[in-house]
Design a protein around this motif. Sequence first.
Motif, PDB file in Angstrom:
ATOM      1  N   ALA A   1      15.697 -12.130   6.306  1.00 24.13           N
ATOM      2  CA  ALA A   1      16.762 -11.158   6.599  1.00 24.13           C
ATOM      3  C   ALA A   1      17.815 -11.159   5.511  1.00 24.13           C
ATOM      4  CB  ALA A   1      17.379 -11.469   7.963  1.00 24.13           C
ATOM      5  N   GLU A   2      18.197 -12.336   5.036  1.00 26.34           N
ATOM      6  CA  GLU A   2      19.181 -12.419   3.950  1.00 26.34           C
ATOM      7  C   GLU A   2      18.603 -11.867   2.650  1.00 26.34           C
ATOM      8  OE1 GLU A   2      22.082 -15.660   1.686  1.00 26.34           O
ATOM      9  OE2 GLU A   2      20.880 -16.293   3.411  1.00 26.34           O
ATOM     10  N   VAL A   3      17.355 -12.171   2.384  1.00 24.34           N
ATOM     11  CA  VAL A   3      16.694 -11.652   1.184  1.00 24.34           C
ATOM     12  C   VAL A   3      16.644 -10.132   1.220  1.00 24.34           C
ATOM     13  CG1 VAL A   3      14.514 -11.564  -0.088  1.00 24.34           C
ATOM     14  CG2 VAL A   3      15.362 -13.747   0.805  1.00 24.34           C
ATOM     15  N   GLU A   4      16.249  -9.588   2.354  1.00 23.55           N
ATOM     16  CA  GLU A   4      16.164  -8.127   2.481  1.00 23.55           C
ATOM     17  C   GLU A   4      17.540  -7.494   2.303  1.00 23.55           C
ATOM     18  OE1 GLU A   4      15.611  -4.880   6.024  1.00 23.55           O
ATOM     19  OE2 GLU A   4      14.367  -6.680   6.121  1.00 23.55           O
ATOM     20  N   GLY A   5      18.570  -8.077   2.925  1.00 26.55           N
ATOM     21  CA  GLY A   5      19.912  -7.546   2.803  1.00 26.55           C
ATOM     22  C   GLY A   5      20.379  -7.492   1.357  1.00 26.55           C
ATOM     23  N   PHE A   6      20.059  -8.531   0.618  1.00 31.57           N
ATOM     24  CA  PHE A   6      20.437  -8.557  -0.794  1.00 31.57           C
ATOM     25  C   PHE A   6      19.662  -7.521  -1.599  1.00 31.57           C
ATOM     26  CE2 PHE A   6      19.560 -10.102  -5.102  1.00 31.57           C
ATOM     27  CZ  PHE A   6      20.855 -10.189  -5.610  1.00 31.57           C
ATOM     28  N   LEU A   7      18.379  -7.396  -1.336  1.00 31.28           N
ATOM     29  CA  LEU A   7      17.546  -6.518  -2.151  1.00 31.28           C
ATOM     30  C   LEU A   7      17.873  -5.049  -1.935  1.00 31.28           C
ATOM     31  CD1 LEU A   7      14.076  -8.295  -1.931  1.00 31.28           C
ATOM     32  CD2 LEU A   7      15.670  -8.282  -3.863  1.00 31.28           C
ATOM     33  N   VAL A   8      18.295  -4.680  -0.749  1.00 30.92           N
ATOM     34  CA  VAL A   8      18.600  -3.276  -0.478  1.00 30.92           C
ATOM     35  C   VAL A   8      20.077  -2.971  -0.684  1.00 30.92           C
ATOM     36  CG1 VAL A   8      16.694  -3.093   1.153  1.00 30.92           C
ATOM     37  CG2 VAL A   8      18.990  -3.604   2.002  1.00 30.92           C
ATOM     38  N   GLY A   9      20.866  -3.977  -1.024  1.00 31.03           N
ATOM     39  CA  GLY A   9      22.298  -3.777  -1.226  1.00 31.03           C
ATOM     40  C   GLY A   9      22.572  -3.050  -2.524  1.00 31.03           C
ATOM     41  N   SER A  10      23.816  -2.668  -2.682  1.00 31.13           N
ATOM     42  CA  SER A  10      24.206  -1.912  -3.873  1.00 31.13           C
ATOM     43  C   SER A  10      25.047  -2.747  -4.829  1.00 31.13           C
ATOM     44  CB  SER A  10      25.032  -0.677  -3.475  1.00 31.13           C
ATOM     45  OG  SER A  10      26.166  -1.056  -2.720  1.00 31.13           O
ATOM     46  N   GLY A  11      25.424  -3.980  -4.387  1.00 31.15           N
ATOM     47  CA  GLY A  11      26.284  -4.807  -5.232  1.00 31.15           C
ATOM     48  C   GLY A  11      25.486  -5.650  -6.203  1.00 31.15           C
TER      49      GLY A  11
ATOM     50  N   GLY B   1      18.419 -26.966   7.589  1.00 31.01           N
ATOM     51  CA  GLY B   1      17.137 -27.153   8.254  1.00 31.01           C
ATOM     52  C   GLY B   1      15.949 -26.734   7.418  1.00 31.01           C
ATOM     53  N   ALA B   2      16.083 -26.833   6.110  1.00 30.86           N
ATOM     54  CA  ALA B   2      14.977 -26.437   5.241  1.00 30.86           C
ATOM     55  C   ALA B   2      14.909 -27.366   4.044  1.00 30.86           C
ATOM     56  CB  ALA B   2      15.146 -24.989   4.766  1.00 30.86           C
ATOM     57  N   GLY B   3      13.688 -27.690   3.638  1.00 33.60           N
ATOM     58  CA  GLY B   3      13.449 -28.433   2.425  1.00 33.60           C
ATOM     59  C   GLY B   3      12.965 -27.500   1.337  1.00 33.60           C
ATOM     60  N   HIS B   4      12.081 -28.002   0.483  1.00 30.75           N
ATOM     61  CA  HIS B   4      11.621 -27.184  -0.638  1.00 30.75           C
ATOM     62  C   HIS B   4      10.786 -26.001  -0.160  1.00 30.75           C
ATOM     63  CE1 HIS B   4      10.832 -26.272  -4.775  1.00 30.75           C
ATOM     64  NE2 HIS B   4       9.529 -26.271  -4.567  1.00 30.75           N
ATOM     65  N   CYS B   5      10.018 -26.184   0.891  1.00 30.72           N
ATOM     66  CA  CYS B   5       9.170 -25.096   1.401  1.00 30.72           C
ATOM     67  C   CYS B   5       9.977 -24.183   2.309  1.00 30.72           C
ATOM     68  CB  CYS B   5       7.960 -25.655   2.119  1.00 30.72           C
ATOM     69  SG  CYS B   5       6.827 -26.510   1.018  1.00 30.72           S
ATOM     70  N   LEU B   6      11.008 -23.627   1.749  1.00 26.85           N
ATOM     71  CA  LEU B   6      11.967 -22.806   2.481  1.00 26.85           C
ATOM     72  C   LEU B   6      11.326 -21.620   3.210  1.00 26.85           C
ATOM     73  CD1 LEU B   6      14.930 -21.930   3.091  1.00 26.85           C
ATOM     74  CD2 LEU B   6      15.004 -20.967   0.792  1.00 26.85           C
ATOM     75  N   PRO B   7      10.452 -20.824   2.563  1.00 24.86           N
ATOM     76  CA  PRO B   7       9.887 -19.676   3.279  1.00 24.86           C
ATOM     77  C   PRO B   7       9.047 -20.064   4.495  1.00 24.86           C
ATOM     78  CG  PRO B   7       9.591 -19.428   0.921  1.00 24.86           C
ATOM     79  CD  PRO B   7      10.028 -20.850   1.154  1.00 24.86           C
ATOM     80  N   LEU B   8       8.401 -21.233   4.433  1.00 26.51           N
ATOM     81  CA  LEU B   8       7.598 -21.661   5.573  1.00 26.51           C
ATOM     82  C   LEU B   8       8.464 -22.247   6.682  1.00 26.51           C
ATOM     83  CD1 LEU B   8       4.470 -23.357   3.915  1.00 26.51           C
ATOM     84  CD2 LEU B   8       4.747 -21.006   4.715  1.00 26.51           C
ATOM     85  N   GLU B   9       9.479 -23.004   6.304  1.00 26.94           N
ATOM     86  CA  GLU B   9      10.285 -23.723   7.286  1.00 26.94           C
ATOM     87  C   GLU B   9      11.352 -22.835   7.924  1.00 26.94           C
ATOM     88  OE1 GLU B   9      11.115 -28.435   7.512  1.00 26.94           O
ATOM     89  OE2 GLU B   9      11.603 -27.449   5.637  1.00 26.94           O
ATOM     90  N   ARG B  10      11.870 -21.884   7.160  1.00 26.30           N
ATOM     91  CA  ARG B  10      12.897 -20.972   7.677  1.00 26.30           C
ATOM     92  C   ARG B  10      12.540 -19.531   7.297  1.00 26.30           C
ATOM     93  NH1 ARG B  10      18.108 -22.469   8.904  1.00 26.30           N
ATOM     94  NH2 ARG B  10      18.245 -20.224   9.316  1.00 26.30           N
ATOM     95  N   PRO B  11      11.492 -18.980   7.913  1.00 22.32           N
ATOM     96  CA  PRO B  11      11.093 -17.609   7.557  1.00 22.32           C
ATOM     97  C   PRO B  11      12.162 -16.571   7.864  1.00 22.32           C
ATOM     98  CG  PRO B  11       9.916 -18.374   9.510  1.00 22.32           C
ATOM     99  CD  PRO B  11      10.599 -19.568   8.929  1.00 22.32           C
ATOM    100  N   ASP B  12      13.116 -16.929   8.724  1.00 18.76           N
ATOM    101  CA  ASP B  12      14.189 -15.990   9.037  1.00 18.76           C
ATOM    102  C   ASP B  12      15.103 -15.719   7.850  1.00 18.76           C
ATOM    103  OD1 ASP B  12      14.847 -18.778   9.514  1.00 18.76           O
ATOM    104  OD2 ASP B  12      16.783 -18.103  10.251  1.00 18.76           O
ATOM    105  N   VAL B  13      14.975 -16.508   6.781  1.00 19.88           N
ATOM    106  CA  VAL B  13      15.764 -16.234   5.574  1.00 19.88           C
ATOM    107  C   VAL B  13      15.369 -14.891   4.975  1.00 19.88           C
ATOM    108  CG1 VAL B  13      14.241 -17.273   3.832  1.00 19.88           C
ATOM    109  CG2 VAL B  13      16.719 -17.360   3.512  1.00 19.88           C
TER     110      VAL B  13
END
Length: 281
Positions: free
Chosen positions: A271-281, A257-269
């Motif tokens: 959560a995944e970005v935050e999870g990755f950035l605060v992860g330890s792996g 459900g997202a095209g090139h403008c991913l942050p605008l079309e699916r701002p809920d992503v």
Amino acid sequence: MRTTDSGTVPQRSTLEAAGRAVTVLRGGDGAPLLYLHGLCDVHAAGAGDEWSDFLDRLAARFDVVAPALPGYNASTGLEDLDDVEDYVWHLSDLCAAAGLEDIVVVGHSLGGWLAAELALRQPGLVRRLVLLGPLGVHVVDLEVPLFFGAVAPRGIGGMGEARRLLFSDPEGPAAVGALPDAMTTEQQLLWFAGLAGAARLGWKAPHFQNRKLTERLSRIKVPTLVVRGHDDLLVPDEMARAWVASISGARLSEIPGAGHCLPLERPDVAAEVEGFLVGSG
């Protein structure tokens, strides 16, 4: 200015970096996060002084620093930049002026390309890297639609062609909100000034691609997440897979459900970005 879900309202300021004026939106709490915007994004579409919903969500966890690239939203110095190398040193000067070091970097579209180039040339600066629909890599014999042909001014049809290129749902609220057929004067100035900025790197063939980048990406040693909208016409699946195949340990996530403008079309992503950035792996 609208109320934000994170409770933070970004502060707009002008920062001087090596003699260039840089428009910066900054706000939030936590570790610093440098956000490099894309072709249709904060600083390119909308009011130019507010968080997008995506950045608002990140600001609940991070101190988000979102500079406007040269040519966008009153940032100056475009005439000084000839190639991607110049952009990277401009970003290095900006980080020094803003007091940023040992940071996580999130880049979208054009900003994703520049984020990767920054990580290549300044490895001590970038701790983790998220690339959202990143432009930049060159895949032999892979053709993508021409961006500037789709976004040129239209007397009839408004911004419909641009929305069809950039969004999964070109008539959805995210697309129409960012690129309405009847733009205000302020929106037109923001959008078309941004196109001049984008043309500096994207006008000449291969558009928004660096033929040498793919072979250099193995030098990126930081944890990297690549996120692609399933319907992204500017970053086909083959291009996204070239990124993850070239960066050791990189992960690929595809968002429906997202095209090139991913942050605008699916701002809920966010959560995944935050999870990755605060992860330890």
